[in-house]
Design an enzyme around this catalytic site. Structure first.
Site, PDB file in Angstrom:
ATOM      1  N   ASN A 142       0.826  -1.251  -0.009  1.00 39.18           N
ATOM      2  CA  ASN A 142      -0.005   0.078  -0.133  1.00 39.18           C
ATOM      3  C   ASN A 142       0.861   1.476   0.044  1.00 39.18           C
ATOM      4  O   ASN A 142       0.559   2.328  -0.555  1.00 39.18           O
ATOM      5  CB  ASN A 142      -0.973  -0.004   1.214  1.00 39.18           C
ATOM      6  CG  ASN A 142      -2.034  -1.194   1.225  1.00 39.18           C
ATOM      7  OD1 ASN A 142      -2.105  -1.642   0.208  1.00 39.18           O
ATOM      8  ND2 ASN A 142      -2.462  -1.348   2.312  1.00 39.18           N
ATOM      9  N   ASN A 148       0.052  -1.557  -6.822  1.00 37.04           N
ATOM     10  CA  ASN A 148      -0.405  -2.646  -5.904  1.00 37.04           C
ATOM     11  C   ASN A 148      -2.034  -2.383  -5.583  1.00 37.04           C
ATOM     12  O   ASN A 148      -2.402  -1.571  -5.237  1.00 37.04           O
ATOM     13  CB  ASN A 148       0.338  -2.068  -4.620  1.00 37.04           C
ATOM     14  CG  ASN A 148       0.037  -3.267  -3.568  1.00 37.04           C
ATOM     15  OD1 ASN A 148       0.463  -4.170  -3.353  1.00 37.04           O
ATOM     16  ND2 ASN A 148      -0.554  -2.419  -2.430  1.00 37.04           N
ATOM     17  N   GLU A 149      -2.349  -3.506  -5.433  1.00 38.12           N
ATOM     18  CA  GLU A 149      -3.886  -3.815  -5.021  1.00 38.12           C
ATOM     19  C   GLU A 149      -4.847  -2.779  -5.598  1.00 38.12           C
ATOM     20  O   GLU A 149      -5.442  -2.026  -4.599  1.00 38.12           O
ATOM     21  CB  GLU A 149      -3.881  -3.966  -3.492  1.00 38.12           C
ATOM     22  CG  GLU A 149      -3.152  -5.393  -3.186  1.00 38.12           C
ATOM     23  CD  GLU A 149      -3.458  -5.761  -1.618  1.00 38.12           C
ATOM     24  OE1 GLU A 149      -4.028  -4.925  -0.842  1.00 38.12           O
ATOM     25  OE2 GLU A 149      -3.095  -6.835  -1.192  1.00 38.12           O
ATOM     26  N   GLU A 187       1.919 -11.640  -2.753  1.00 39.03           N
ATOM     27  CA  GLU A 187       1.766 -11.549  -1.368  1.00 39.03           C
ATOM     28  C   GLU A 187       1.022 -12.683  -0.908  1.00 39.03           C
ATOM     29  O   GLU A 187      -0.141 -12.940  -1.232  1.00 39.03           O
ATOM     30  CB  GLU A 187       0.970 -10.350  -1.091  1.00 39.03           C
ATOM     31  CG  GLU A 187       1.624  -9.010  -0.973  1.00 39.03           C
ATOM     32  CD  GLU A 187       0.904  -7.759  -0.511  1.00 39.03           C
ATOM     33  OE1 GLU A 187       0.108  -7.906   0.346  1.00 39.03           O
ATOM     34  OE2 GLU A 187       1.270  -6.440  -0.905  1.00 39.03           O
TER      35      GLU A 187
HETATM   36  O1  AHR Z   1       1.576  -6.795   3.119  1.00 41.58           O
HETATM   37  C1  AHR Z   1       0.683  -5.761   4.053  1.00 41.58           C
HETATM   38  C2  AHR Z   1      -0.196  -5.158   3.010  1.00 41.58           C
HETATM   39  O2  AHR Z   1      -1.148  -6.177   2.715  1.00 41.58           O
HETATM   40  C3  AHR Z   1       0.420  -4.824   1.817  1.00 41.58           C
HETATM   41  O3  AHR Z   1       0.952  -3.398   1.884  1.00 41.58           O
HETATM   42  C4  AHR Z   1      -0.856  -4.556   1.070  1.00 41.58           C
HETATM   43  O4  AHR Z   1      -0.415  -4.809  -0.500  1.00 41.58           O
HETATM   44  C5  AHR Z   1      -1.914  -5.792   1.376  1.00 41.58           C
HETATM   45  O5  AHR Z   1      -3.123  -5.549   1.513  1.00 41.58           O
END
Ligand code: AHR
Length: 501
Positions: free
Chosen positions: A73, A173-174, A293
């Site tokens: 994040n 990311n996400e 992840e």
């Molecule tokens: O790994 C912790 C967090 O989990 C990361 O920042 C994010 O990409 C996910 O939600």
């Protein structure tokens, strides 16, 4: 009492070659991963750059091929220019993903230095939350272009004559998560990922690019997001990302131990979506998967520092016990069983934040239970994955039916002439009598049978009791008439290393 299970492997029945990058990990500017984790000037073990050498040593032991950086994040609000150049001129900024203060004492160049010392490649992520094509292509120019342009010469002026030559890059990311700074719809993101990928590759054609899948299979966006995004950027990316975390917060251990069945299903579903888009586009190109992840995450949802704007506050410092290590082991087996499709994976994360390595500021380092299956898989799980033909008794759990008590896979390392069997016995009260038939290998002998077990499923390693849960090599695997026989202890992680002669 013990149950019986069997496994047949044949060197001609292969799933695929392990891409070593499935043993990757992740360091984000979050909690004490960077500040207090890899970097702590003044710590008794710190080197001249402020890197903790005890942490570096524990990471080196793991033989981590690639480490994702700087988020997570965090990356969605990150201006990479803030983290390069003379340290004393770097800006302190409010960091909105985790509500901390980012000092920028560590940035791209320092992380590249650290990764080199750790023996790892860097998997860089670019900010597609608050930024876009321009910042991303400049970062590629800064990192990878030799010299003779503004950004590459800036890197040289910062003391880095040689380009970092980062090959693998995440396009944000996400981006579907409402918690993400600059979250996007699938169409907005797919278009942006495509245009960013094009420009980044025009700077460096050798890049491998990862597009964001949805942030988890439970998201409302899941599946449609993957299809829409890929439809928009298929030709310009190589990988699609998958993220997944598990926990036993509801206190149902048999169900928790079956988590890797969810990982199996998740991988199969995303592979199917990739293949659907491939078919739709009549493309010859296959998209591979990056599980960048994954882990057990017990403190997920506690979200963000209680007190805002601290520097490196303790965050998500999960304490892992034996059952968590078994789930990590089962997930590693799941990744291996999908070696033909999953070519990268990152245990999230590496130090202090949901991590196998823990430290105290100014104090010691200790290894969590999850360190050990990760270590064993990384050390012994390189080579070719063989199809595991398994017969095992099964159980039903809340979210899963037909969960085999035996979770197992084997990897053939042709160069070393070794086969390694990774096996978890999910049974909580009974041993599992395992027979492994390796008929195609001829003469075989047991090198070692490593076991991670403990009478107490909740046993963990802590600063004051760092050796509570440790693997031992007193496993009982034997060679018996061309077969391998072992009694796998209840609730145990097993690594049976075999030599072919
Ligand atoms: O790994 C912790 C967090 O989990 C990361 O920042 C994010 O990409 C996910 O939600």
């Amino acid at each position: 009492m013990s149950n019986r299970a069997s496994m047949i492997v044949d060197k001609d029945f292969t799933i695929g070659q392990v891409d070593d990058r499935i043993y990757g990990s992740f360091i984000e500017h979050l909690g004490r991963a960077v500040y207090g984790g890899i970097y702590e000037p003044g710590h008794p073990t710190a080197d001249g750059n402020g890197f903790r050498l005890d942490v570096l040593e524990a990471v080196r032991q793991l033989n981590v091929p690639i480490i994702r950086y700087p988020g997570g994040n965090f990356v969605s609000g990150y201006n990479w220019e803030d983290g390069v150049g003379p340290r004393e001129e770097r800006k302190r900024k409010l960091e909105l993903a985790w509500w901390t203060t980012e000092t920028n004492a560590i940035g791209t160049n320092e992380f590249a230095d650290w990764a080199k010392l750790a023996g790892s490649e860097v998997m860089m992520a670019v900010n597609l939350g608050t930024r876009g094509v321009d910042a991303a292509r400049n970062l590629v120019e800064y990192c990878n272009h030799p010299s003779g342009s503004y950004w590459s010469d800036l890197r040289v002026s910062h003391g880095y004559k040689e380009p970092h030559a980062f090959k693998t890059w995440c396009l944000g990311n996400e981006m579907d998560g409402p918690w993400q700074i600059g979250a996007k719809t699938a169409v907005e993101y797919g278009r942006l990922a495509n245009e960013t990928a094009k420009a980044m590759r025009w700077v460096d054609p050798g890049l491998e690019l990862v597009a964001c899948g949805s942030s988890g299979s439970s998201m409302n966006t899941f599946a449609e997001w993957e299809a829409t995004v890929l439809d928009l950027c298929y030709d310009n990316v190589d990988f699609l990302s998958l993220h997944t975390y598990y926990n036993n917060n509801k206190g149902d251990t048999p169900n928790f131990l079956a988590s890797s069945l969810d990982m199996d299903h998740f991988i199969d579903s995303v592979a199917a979506i990739c293949d659907y888009i491939q078919a739709k586009k009549k493309s010859k190109k296959k998209i591979y998967l990056s599980m960048d992840e994954w882990n057990v995450w017990k403190t997920q949802g506690s979200s963000r520092a209680e007190q805002r704007w601290q520097v490196g506050p303790p965050e998500f410092e999960d304490v892992y016990n034996l059952e968590d290590a078994l789930v990590v082991g089962c997930c590693l087996i799941s990744l291996l069983k999908h070696a033909d499709r999953v070519k990268m994976a990152c245990l999230a994360q590496l130090v202090n934040v949901i991590a196998p390595i823990s430290t105290e500021n100014g104090g010691p380092l200790w290894l969590q239970t999850t360190y050990f299956p990760y270590l064993h898989a990384s050390l012994y799980g390189r080579g070719t994955v063989l199809h595991p033909m398994i017969s095992s008794p099964k159980y039903d759990a809340k979210d899963f039916t037909d969960v085999p008590y035996l979770e197992a896979v084997s990897v053939y390392n042709e160069e070393l002439q070794e086969v390694t069997v990774f096996a978890v016995n999910r049974h909580l009260t009974e041993g599992l009598d395992l027979t492994v038939d390796l008929r195609s290998f001829g003469k075989i002998s047991v090198l070692e049978h490593l076991v991670l077990e403990n009478e107490d499923l909740k046993a963990a390693n802590t600063k004051d009791n760092p050796h509570n849960v440790r693997p031992h090599s007193r496993g009982n695997a034997i060679q018996d008439n061309g077969q391998i026989r072992a009694l796998l202890a209840k609730a145990s992680w097993n690594v049976i290393r075999l030599k072919i002669s």
